[in-house]
Design an enzyme around this catalytic site. Sequence first.
Site: not given
Length: 256
Positions: A9, A11, A95, A97, A166, A172, A212
Site C-alpha cells: 500500500n 498510501k 483502511h 486511515e 491491521e 506506521g 509495520s
Amino acid sequence: MRTPMIAGNWKMYKDVNEAVELVNSIKRAIFNVDNVEIIVVPPFTDLSEAGEMLIETNVKLGAQNCFWETEGAFTGEISAPMLKSVGCKYVVIGHSERRKYFGETNEMLNKKLHVVIKYGLIPIFCVGETLEEREHGKTWEVVETQIIEGMKNILDNDLNIIIAYEPVWAIGTGKTATPEQAQEVHKMIRDLLAKLYSVDFSERIQILYGGSVNPANIESLMKEPDIDGGLIGGASLKSESFVDMVKKTSWLYAKK
Ligand code: PEP
C-alpha cells in the site's frame, strides 16, 4: 494450502515518474516468483500507467479506495468500473486511515464492498482496533463488529474477498503486533467467517496482517498458520525491501 499474498500500500506517496521507476524495479526483481500473489496499490494518479506496465506480469494492481456509486455528480470520487478500466483487480476498503481521517463508517464500507464485488473487483477489507480499544480488552468486539456490519448482506459462499487485520496502533508506528497477537485475532476472524459463511469459505479466504511489517519480521509473522500474507505500507515504498519480503515469503512457502 492458501496462496500467500504480499500487497504494497503506497498510501499518498510516489508521483507517476517515481511509480514507473518502482514498478519497473519490482517487476524485474520478482518476475520468476510464482508461488506468491503480489499486489501493488499505488495512488489513483499512478494507476493507469502502472496498469499498462503490469499487463501480463505476475504483479497485480490494486486501488486504495473507491466510491459506492458507479457514476454521477460526486466530485473527487472514483468508481469501481473506473478502477477496472485501468487494470485494477483489487481495491483496499476500510483502511484505518480512511476510517480515521475521512469518517468512513462500517455502513459506508458495506456499501463500498457491495459495489466492488458487483463489478468483479476483489476487496481487501481492513479491520483492526485502536490502542485504546486493545487496552480496554475490546479488540475482538471491535473487529467482530467491523466484519459483521461491513459484510452485511454479502452472503455469497463463492465470494472473493481478502481480509486484512491491521491493528491501528501498529500502522506506521514501527510497533508490530507479535506473531502470537496477530495469530490470535486471525484465528478468531477465520472462526467467525466459518460461522457466517461456511468452514470451506473460511479455509479458502486469505487473511493478511498489516502493521509495520518489514523484511526483519515478515518470516515470523508468515509462519503463523492463519496469517496468509501482509498488507504493507512503509516497507513497500522501496523496491529492495518489498522484493525482499516477497522472496522471503516465497522461500518459506516453497519449503512447506
Ligand atoms: C498500511 O498502510 O496498511 C500499513 C500497514 O502501513 P505500515 O506497514 O507502514 O505500518
